[in-house]
Design a protein around this motif. Structure first.
Motif, PDB file in Angstrom:
ATOM      1  N   ILE A  14       0.842  -1.210   0.000  1.00  0.00           N
ATOM      2  CA  ILE A  14       0.000   0.000   0.000  1.00  0.00           C
ATOM      3  C   ILE A  14       0.876   1.259   0.000  1.00  0.00           C
ATOM      4  O   ILE A  14       0.725   2.148  -0.844  1.00  0.00           O
ATOM      5  CB  ILE A  14      -0.909   0.028   1.264  1.00  0.00           C
ATOM      6  CG1 ILE A  14      -1.892  -1.137   1.250  1.00  0.00           C
ATOM      7  CG2 ILE A  14      -1.627   1.367   1.376  1.00  0.00           C
ATOM      8  CD1 ILE A  14      -2.654  -1.325   2.559  1.00  0.00           C
ATOM      9  N   ASN A  34       9.364  -6.226  -5.302  1.00  0.00           N
ATOM     10  CA  ASN A  34       8.395  -6.698  -4.314  1.00  0.00           C
ATOM     11  C   ASN A  34       8.384  -8.210  -4.333  1.00  0.00           C
ATOM     12  O   ASN A  34       8.558  -8.832  -5.386  1.00  0.00           O
ATOM     13  CB  ASN A  34       6.987  -6.164  -4.638  1.00  0.00           C
ATOM     14  CG  ASN A  34       6.053  -6.308  -3.452  1.00  0.00           C
ATOM     15  OD1 ASN A  34       6.281  -5.692  -2.418  1.00  0.00           O
ATOM     16  ND2 ASN A  34       5.027  -7.134  -3.577  1.00  0.00           N
ATOM     17  N   LYS A  39       2.570  -7.057  -7.837  1.00  0.00           N
ATOM     18  CA  LYS A  39       2.299  -5.702  -7.320  1.00  0.00           C
ATOM     19  C   LYS A  39       3.186  -4.638  -7.958  1.00  0.00           C
ATOM     20  O   LYS A  39       2.952  -3.454  -7.767  1.00  0.00           O
ATOM     21  CB  LYS A  39       2.472  -5.668  -5.797  1.00  0.00           C
ATOM     22  CG  LYS A  39       1.383  -6.427  -5.073  1.00  0.00           C
ATOM     23  CD  LYS A  39       1.491  -6.231  -3.575  1.00  0.00           C
ATOM     24  CE  LYS A  39       0.525  -7.155  -2.858  1.00  0.00           C
ATOM     25  NZ  LYS A  39       0.803  -7.233  -1.422  1.00  0.00           N
ATOM     26  N   THR A 124      -1.553   7.707   5.936  1.00  0.00           N
ATOM     27  CA  THR A 124      -1.952   6.416   5.401  1.00  0.00           C
ATOM     28  C   THR A 124      -2.009   6.447   3.867  1.00  0.00           C
ATOM     29  O   THR A 124      -1.332   7.264   3.248  1.00  0.00           O
ATOM     30  CB  THR A 124      -3.287   6.003   6.077  1.00  0.00           C
ATOM     31  OG1 THR A 124      -3.584   4.673   5.733  1.00  0.00           O
ATOM     32  CG2 THR A 124      -4.450   6.908   5.695  1.00  0.00           C
ATOM     33  N   SER A 235      -6.683   1.102   3.754  1.00  0.00           N
ATOM     34  CA  SER A 235      -5.657   2.160   3.833  1.00  0.00           C
ATOM     35  C   SER A 235      -4.567   1.724   4.802  1.00  0.00           C
ATOM     36  O   SER A 235      -3.376   1.928   4.563  1.00  0.00           O
ATOM     37  CB  SER A 235      -6.275   3.469   4.328  1.00  0.00           C
ATOM     38  OG  SER A 235      -7.098   4.010   3.330  1.00  0.00           O
TER      39      SER A 235
HETATM   40  P1  NAP Z   1       1.333  -3.837   2.968  1.00  0.00           P
HETATM   41  O1  NAP Z   1       0.541  -3.264   1.859  1.00  0.00           O
HETATM   42  O2  NAP Z   1       0.847  -5.098   3.614  1.00  0.00           O
HETATM   43  O3  NAP Z   1       2.822  -4.069   2.454  1.00  0.00           O
HETATM   44  C1  NAP Z   1       3.718  -4.878   3.158  1.00  0.00           C
HETATM   45  C2  NAP Z   1       4.910  -5.126   2.268  1.00  0.00           C
HETATM   46  O4  NAP Z   1       5.846  -5.964   2.968  1.00  0.00           O
HETATM   47  C3  NAP Z   1       4.568  -5.869   0.969  1.00  0.00           C
HETATM   48  O5  NAP Z   1       5.394  -5.357  -0.047  1.00  0.00           O
HETATM   49  C4  NAP Z   1       4.932  -7.317   1.317  1.00  0.00           C
HETATM   50  O6  NAP Z   1       5.235  -8.106   0.199  1.00  0.00           O
HETATM   51  C5  NAP Z   1       6.186  -7.062   2.109  1.00  0.00           C
HETATM   52  N1  NAP Z   1       6.604  -8.192   2.930  1.00  0.00           N
HETATM   53  C6  NAP Z   1       5.995  -8.702   4.034  1.00  0.00           C
HETATM   54  N2  NAP Z   1       6.720  -9.711   4.537  1.00  0.00           N
HETATM   55  C7  NAP Z   1       7.804  -9.862   3.726  1.00  0.00           C
HETATM   56  C8  NAP Z   1       8.913 -10.736   3.733  1.00  0.00           C
HETATM   57  N3  NAP Z   1       9.080 -11.657   4.688  1.00  0.00           N
HETATM   58  N4  NAP Z   1       9.826 -10.617   2.742  1.00  0.00           N
HETATM   59  C9  NAP Z   1       9.674  -9.687   1.775  1.00  0.00           C
HETATM   60  N5  NAP Z   1       8.641  -8.806   1.720  1.00  0.00           N
HETATM   61  C10 NAP Z   1       7.724  -8.902   2.697  1.00  0.00           C
HETATM   62  O7  NAP Z   1       1.516  -2.800   4.165  1.00  0.00           O
HETATM   63  P2  NAP Z   1       1.647  -1.207   4.167  1.00  0.00           P
HETATM   64  O8  NAP Z   1       0.385  -0.641   4.704  1.00  0.00           O
HETATM   65  O9  NAP Z   1       2.197  -0.739   2.878  1.00  0.00           O
HETATM   66  O10 NAP Z   1       2.716  -1.043   5.343  1.00  0.00           O
HETATM   67  C11 NAP Z   1       4.112  -1.116   5.119  1.00  0.00           C
HETATM   68  C12 NAP Z   1       4.812  -0.577   6.353  1.00  0.00           C
HETATM   69  O11 NAP Z   1       4.447   0.802   6.530  1.00  0.00           O
HETATM   70  C13 NAP Z   1       4.423  -1.272   7.669  1.00  0.00           C
HETATM   71  O12 NAP Z   1       5.536  -1.348   8.505  1.00  0.00           O
HETATM   72  C14 NAP Z   1       3.377  -0.336   8.260  1.00  0.00           C
HETATM   73  O13 NAP Z   1       3.305  -0.457   9.672  1.00  0.00           O
HETATM   74  C15 NAP Z   1       3.896   1.002   7.814  1.00  0.00           C
HETATM   75  N6  NAP Z   1       2.904   2.061   7.691  1.00  0.00           N
HETATM   76  C16 NAP Z   1       1.686   1.820   7.143  1.00  0.00           C
HETATM   77  C17 NAP Z   1       0.780   2.847   7.039  1.00  0.00           C
HETATM   78  C18 NAP Z   1      -0.597   2.642   6.453  1.00  0.00           C
HETATM   79  O14 NAP Z   1      -1.483   3.458   6.761  1.00  0.00           O
HETATM   80  N7  NAP Z   1      -0.828   1.661   5.614  1.00  0.00           N
HETATM   81  C19 NAP Z   1       1.105   4.141   7.490  1.00  0.00           C
HETATM   82  C20 NAP Z   1       2.382   4.362   7.996  1.00  0.00           C
HETATM   83  C21 NAP Z   1       3.268   3.324   8.105  1.00  0.00           C
HETATM   84  P3  NAP Z   1       4.071  -8.967  -0.550  1.00  0.00           P
HETATM   85  O15 NAP Z   1       3.322  -7.980  -1.369  1.00  0.00           O
HETATM   86  O16 NAP Z   1       4.826  -9.949  -1.341  1.00  0.00           O
HETATM   87  O17 NAP Z   1       3.235  -9.575   0.546  1.00  0.00           O
END
Ligand code: NAP
Length: 294
Positions: A14, A34, A39, A124, A235
């Motif tokens: 995301i 990724n 994606k 987000t 989000s």
């Molecule tokens: P997300 O869409 O679930 O993305 C997670 C990412 O991590 C994906 O690219 C996933 O790859 C990858 N991943 C997970 N485990 C992995 C592994 N073992 N090896 C390689 N890649 C791996 O989550 P997101 O919302 O973008 O969040 C990403 C980070 O930003 C998190 O730490 C979250 O706490 C932080 N964050 C999120 C937000 C928000 O509102 N969404 C805001 C601020 C900060 P795949 O696609 O292959 O699963």
């Protein structure tokens, strides 16, 4: 001054995908990797080069950005990237990690030859897509200029919290911010559930607080996702916010604090995750009130 950078974005979920798009819009050369390569396809259409491994993505990059799920994923991916790293490449680590994780990641950076800037973000999906994130950053002055064009492309503002990324100053502020985000989102779900159970139109409540000190755009946004059944695409997903709730609880316990609200929020998120809602928006915690036996 040259402000164009070659940037490798590792993790295009995301947040990472939105950040990569803004880097492209700002004119940077962007490589993306990724784990689930599907994606990266929309980003290739937007002009990014898709790498088949983290090492390929970082080869020749001036700045590496990690936006992965947690510290374990970051460690795994940076180890995979290591063979492609040129010593002295800057590393903008934006994944939300725990306070202690930062020291371990700083040690890894040292071994791999990356200059770490700890840079978690607040905001987000929508602010990420608009390049309006708040970047909370810690890193030495010498690296700041190199990463500034990257941080400017992804965020509206960067708040520097310290020189030493291993001290965890950015992670600490980020956990404080997220404790507010998680509390407010859970409160939004409980307010809706209570209003509905008591026969109070949610709109009556919103009309009452409209524009006053109790009103909050975030409350309205999260309530809207439930009321309009827009929990997907998320989000900020239930599983990711549960991960962060646990980081907050770990940090609190370590400092002798008992955060009953955060514990309850984590329990609600865990309950809806077990209801098959882990990929829905965190606002789905509403269902922890209405579907208690699931
Ligand atoms: P997300 O869409 O679930 O993305 C997670 C990412 O991590 C994906 O690219 C996933 O790859 C990858 N991943 C997970 N485990 C992995 C592994 N073992 N090896 C390689 N890649 C791996 O989550 P997101 O919302 O973008 O969040 C990403 C980070 O930003 C998190 O730490 C979250 O706490 C932080 N964050 C999120 C937000 C928000 O509102 N969404 C805001 C601020 C900060 P795949 O696609 O292959 O699963």
């Amino acid at each position: 001054m040259n402000t164009q950078r070659t940037v490798a974005v590792l993790g295009t979920g995301i947040m990472g995908a939105a950040m990569a798009r803004n880097l492209l819009r700002a004119g940077h050369e962007v490589r993306v990797w990724n784990r689930d390569q599907a994606k990266t396809a929309p980003l290739a259409d937007a002009g990014a080069q898709v790498a088949s491994s983290p090492a390929e993505a970082v080869a020749g990059a001036e700045v590496v950005v990690t936006m992965l799920y947690d510290a374990a994923a970051v460690t795994e991916v940076i180890r995979q990237a290591a063979p492609g790293v040129s010593p002295g490449t800057a590393w903008v680590q934006s994944t939300t990690v725990g306070v202690h994780d930062v020291a371990a990641l700083a040690a890894l950076a040292e071994v791999v030859g990356l200059d770490l800037v700890e840079a978690p973000v607040s905001g987000t999906r929508e602010p990420a897509e608009a390049g309006q994130l708040l970047v909370i950053a810690a890193g030495p002055e010498a690296v700041r200029e190199r990463v500034a064009p990257v941080l400017d492309a992804i965020g509206a503002r960067t708040v520097w919290t310290g020189e030493d990324p291993s001290a965890g100053s950015a992670a600490r502020l980020k956990l404080v911010v997220n404790s507010w985000v998680i509390a407010a989102s859970n409160a939004a779900g409980e307010i809706l559930a209570l209003a509905e159970a008591l026969g109070v139109e949610p709109q009556q409540f919103f009309n009452l607080i409209d524009g006053g000190g109790l009103d909050l755009p975030f409350l309205r946004a999260k309530a809207g996702l439930v009321l309009e059944d827009r929990l997907e695409p998320a989000s900020f997903a239930v599983d990711t916010s549960l991960k962060d709730a646990r980081l907050i609880l770990d940090a609190a316990r370590e400092h002798g604090l008992r955060l009953d609200g955060a514990e309850a929020s984590a329990a609600r998120l865990a309950r809806v995750a077990s209801q098959g809602r882990s990929k829905q928006d965190m606002a789905a915690a509403y269902y922890a009130s209405t579907q208690q036996d699931a």
